[in-house]
Design a protein around this motif. Sequence first.
Motif, PDB file in Angstrom:
ATOM      1  N   PHE A   1       0.823  -1.203   0.000  1.00 57.47           N
ATOM      2  CA  PHE A   1       0.000   0.000   0.000  1.00 57.47           C
ATOM      3  C   PHE A   1       0.862   1.261   0.000  1.00 57.47           C
ATOM      4  O   PHE A   1       0.589   2.230  -0.699  1.00 57.47           O
ATOM      5  CB  PHE A   1      -0.939  -0.010   1.207  1.00 57.47           C
ATOM      6  CG  PHE A   1      -1.692   1.272   1.411  1.00 57.47           C
ATOM      7  CD1 PHE A   1      -2.584   1.727   0.464  1.00 57.47           C
ATOM      8  CD2 PHE A   1      -1.492   2.036   2.548  1.00 57.47           C
ATOM      9  CE1 PHE A   1      -3.273   2.914   0.639  1.00 57.47           C
ATOM     10  CE2 PHE A   1      -2.176   3.222   2.728  1.00 57.47           C
ATOM     11  CZ  PHE A   1      -3.063   3.659   1.775  1.00 57.47           C
TER      12      PHE A   1
ATOM     13  N   TRP B   1      -1.887   3.052  -5.447  1.00 60.97           N
ATOM     14  CA  TRP B   1      -2.496   3.318  -4.145  1.00 60.97           C
ATOM     15  C   TRP B   1      -2.069   4.671  -3.607  1.00 60.97           C
ATOM     16  O   TRP B   1      -2.851   5.392  -3.010  1.00 60.97           O
ATOM     17  CB  TRP B   1      -2.139   2.217  -3.147  1.00 60.97           C
ATOM     18  CG  TRP B   1      -2.896   0.952  -3.380  1.00 60.97           C
ATOM     19  CD1 TRP B   1      -2.433  -0.188  -3.953  1.00 60.97           C
ATOM     20  CD2 TRP B   1      -4.272   0.704  -3.067  1.00 60.97           C
ATOM     21  NE1 TRP B   1      -3.421  -1.120  -4.016  1.00 60.97           N
ATOM     22  CE2 TRP B   1      -4.563  -0.610  -3.471  1.00 60.97           C
ATOM     23  CE3 TRP B   1      -5.280   1.468  -2.473  1.00 60.97           C
ATOM     24  CZ2 TRP B   1      -5.819  -1.176  -3.313  1.00 60.97           C
ATOM     25  CZ3 TRP B   1      -6.534   0.898  -2.311  1.00 60.97           C
ATOM     26  CH2 TRP B   1      -6.784  -0.411  -2.731  1.00 60.97           C
TER      27      TRP B   1
ATOM     28  N   LEU C   1      -9.188   6.675  -2.948  1.00 62.14           N
ATOM     29  CA  LEU C   1      -9.004   5.370  -2.299  1.00 62.14           C
ATOM     30  C   LEU C   1     -10.206   4.445  -2.502  1.00 62.14           C
ATOM     31  O   LEU C   1     -10.036   3.294  -2.905  1.00 62.14           O
ATOM     32  CB  LEU C   1      -8.752   5.565  -0.800  1.00 62.14           C
ATOM     33  CG  LEU C   1      -7.307   5.762  -0.360  1.00 62.14           C
ATOM     34  CD1 LEU C   1      -7.243   5.776   1.159  1.00 62.14           C
ATOM     35  CD2 LEU C   1      -6.430   4.657  -0.893  1.00 62.14           C
TER      36      LEU C   1
ATOM     37  N   GLN D   1     -10.191   3.098  -5.970  1.00 60.01           N
ATOM     38  CA  GLN D   1      -9.165   2.077  -6.171  1.00 60.01           C
ATOM     39  C   GLN D   1      -9.601   0.758  -5.539  1.00 60.01           C
ATOM     40  O   GLN D   1      -9.403  -0.312  -6.106  1.00 60.01           O
ATOM     41  CB  GLN D   1      -7.849   2.578  -5.554  1.00 60.01           C
ATOM     42  CG  GLN D   1      -6.689   1.632  -5.692  1.00 60.01           C
ATOM     43  CD  GLN D   1      -6.178   1.553  -7.113  1.00 60.01           C
ATOM     44  OE1 GLN D   1      -6.370   2.463  -7.908  1.00 60.01           O
ATOM     45  NE2 GLN D   1      -5.552   0.450  -7.457  1.00 60.01           N
TER      46      GLN D   1
ATOM     47  N   VAL E   1      -5.773  -1.722   3.340  1.00 62.34           N
ATOM     48  CA  VAL E   1      -6.370  -0.390   3.268  1.00 62.34           C
ATOM     49  C   VAL E   1      -7.637  -0.356   4.121  1.00 62.34           C
ATOM     50  O   VAL E   1      -7.885   0.618   4.850  1.00 62.34           O
ATOM     51  CB  VAL E   1      -6.700  -0.022   1.805  1.00 62.34           C
ATOM     52  CG1 VAL E   1      -7.281   1.372   1.738  1.00 62.34           C
ATOM     53  CG2 VAL E   1      -5.472  -0.122   0.948  1.00 62.34           C
TER      54      VAL E   1
END
Lengths: 559, 393
Positions: free
Chosen positions: B179, B185, B343, B346, B362
């Motif tokens: 990450f 990311w 985020l 993604q 995440v």
Amino acid sequence: MTDATQEQTGPMVAADGTPLKKSLARSLRNQKMRALALIAPLLIFVLLTFLAPIFDMLFRSVENQMVSDTLPETVAALDSWDASGTEEPGEDVFRALYFDLFLAAEAKEHTKLGTRLNYEQVGISSLFRTSGRSLDDVGEVWQDWLEDDVDEIWGEGSFWYDMMSGEPADEAVLDDARDRMATLTGDSMRGDIGFAPGEAISALLPRTAREYAAFAVFTAIEDEDVVAEEDPWEAVYAAFAYDLSQPGTADAIGSYTGTGADQLQAVVAQLDTMPPVDFKAAFAAIDQDWMSVENWAAIKVYSSRYTSGYFLNAVDMQLGPDGPEARPENQQIYMMLFRRTLVMSLVITFSCIALGYPVAWLLANLPARRANLLMILVLLPFWTSLLVRTSAWKVMLQQQGVINDVLVWLGIVADDARLVMINNQFGTIVAMTHILLPFMILPLYSVMQTIPPSYLRAAKSLGANNWTAFWRVYFPQSVPGIGAGSILVFILAIGYYITPELVGGTTGTFISNRIAYHISSSLNWGLAAALGTILLLVVLLLYWVYDRIVGIDNVKLGG
Amino acid sequence: MAMMTPIHRTEVKFYVPVVAAFGALAGLFVGTAQGSGLIGIVVGAILGAAIAWVLTQPRDGIEKPARWALVAVFAVAGYLFGAIPGAVIGAIFGWFFGWLTFWLFEGRYRGPLAPYLTPNQVLWYYTFRVICWAILIFLITPILVVMPLSFNAEDFFTFTPEMLRFDPAGYSLKHYRDFFTNDDWQQALRNSVLIAPMATLLAVSFGTLAAIGLSQPHVPGRQAIMAILISPMIVPLIISAAGMYFFYSRIGLQGTYLGVVLAHAALGIPFVIITVTATLVGFDNSLTRAAANMGADPVTTFFRVQMPLILPGVISGGLFAFITSFDEVVVVLFVGSAGQKTLPWQMFTGLREQISPTILAVATILVGISICLLTVVELLRRRSERLRGMSPS
């Protein structure tokens, strides 16, 4: 009070001498203005960033200008054609279509129109695409005749330019061409063309002047070339041939004296060798589908500037020549999707009631300290990102997932017969029940907190058994909470997109997934807007009910 | 919990069969896992009855050592069966049966309940508790499952045998490392961190002003204005997203940061309005009049008198707006383009296309952020309630 005010007669006055009533009214007005001035920035912001888009979507669901913008002359010519008959349209329609379509093909707009009409009449998209490529061949027949059989000068752009220009200029023809291009492409088409058709030539050869002006506007503004240096489009030759074939043109050319008069007269002299002007036959040669009445009926039906077609499509109907009719069985999906969305939302709402009621009861009947602790367990998922929760359910439910692993380990399920719990309705219902459960628990909890526990005890002491006491005394008082929670959960559920998309597979998707599909994949925005409008109406209706039961002001966040 | 009923020890014919029944239930699971459910039930029932009987024989003062001994015995037995995980499960079983035996034997279960309840009502009371806890566990489990899985050493979405054996080799921080080093990311994180605060700032500044305007005594058309301002929360996200996509692409805002920020600000506004107007209900307007009386101009009054008092509401409204933008995925999918990938976006594409456990890392980080925000909001709510209790209304 002083003597002075006691002596005063007439209306009471404020300190500055104005009558008190007036002064109060002014102060009230100031207060209102101040309040509005404070609200105004946000109101404008929301109107621009949120409400304008919503209204734009509503507008798009009925907007249908593509056919009339792309084929304006054809649409006008189709007016007199009877779509319910078996006869295809006449020569005038095909002629209009030729010039409309040629321009659209030059501007590369014809495939968009084909895609649009293909939503209504399958196969029409390829018809437009192939025809767009063949239109040049139609005009080349006359171009070849003029260049090879009459005079080579007809192939020169500068000769055409000199012939078509002239003083006094006919600005109306040029403005017409600008408007035509502007409607077609959506650009403004303002700018210097470097060409103005002469009044004399445009009176002599009206169609040719019209098409040459369109060619000039396109060349100067879209291609940014010099008009005089470019050879005219094949459509200009076709227009010229059409003008020549009109009775009276030959005689008028005889008395014409402007630039190119000699060459024009030479053409007239050989007029009997000119290939015949028959646009209908030309289109029939390009593709036999142009002779299909159904295709023309679709064009005619969708030629009006506003249409109910998208809405009819959204409820599995279509616009036929005789008005709305049901779609063929194998094309009906939207009513099924609406039904599925409603049924699954109801199932989710009922599961939320079933799971939320006991928890809310427990929270409302525990001492405050312990209730607050347990409340964290409800609020933590509520505050956790939707995607985190959805990914968690994906982890739990998939075939190699945690639940299946546990079941296999316990021996309840054989390793080769793992349960399919994801990418179907079950997955969507479980995940969405989990995600929406806090929205049920919180309103239920706030209603149950206000029900005194002594009522239940009183009922029992009066001889009611447990069930009667609950059902006749407690439950009726908790109904407002159930109502508020159910409507909230239901409203949220029918508009859900992310979770059904990720865990719903094909059988567990909602109408919202279809809307997203039409926006980003099939690009049928009108249909997406119509589906969205129907969904919005349902939600607003529910919202109105919610307002009546609970009141907007009572929306609570986080307990 | 306060004792409502004096407790007394129960009879053998009550607690031994109950413990035996629980033993049978546990035996069923262990039995099916080992091959035969029926044997499991029988062995479990006998074992449960035996435990209940033996533990309660020597009368007084041995509860603690007896329960510890039981935990130890079960842990050892579990270890022989299935190494460390077996030992842990065994210890839990041991603790549970020890606790259950004495809870029933001493009659403790009766203590917190009213003396007039019938046995059936007592039974229902505890059954109800168990049901509620099951539901609460349903609520919390998915989140708890995600956290350990994010430390998985393999690229799987499920517990590996190494993880179940508590083997350190089964755990790693590699998904977190991914990450923090993966460009996709990091770009998404940057976008999220860029977009959410700007949207929050817009929503909070406009929203607070409007909330103050809305809580003035005379506002023409308050209901209608309120309905318009709350509407972004009511309209399903997919419809907002569709409308914004059409409209913003018309005016050239589609696929720009500004478009996403404006869209997210619009979505966050209802939360600010609701929390700030709720705070203003308890606001004493004579304070602003007093300030004006002492010569403060409206701006000074706002920043020095009103703002400090309603700050908790403003902050919690801002946090709601922040989390709305930070978690939002539907609108950004349509209004944004690849350059504005956040985020949640993604994560969404990750979940739909290439499933990588980085998503779980995440997710764990996001749960941590949620917990922090939840704590802040809760503390602010308490503070504002305390203040409201003190101020005259």
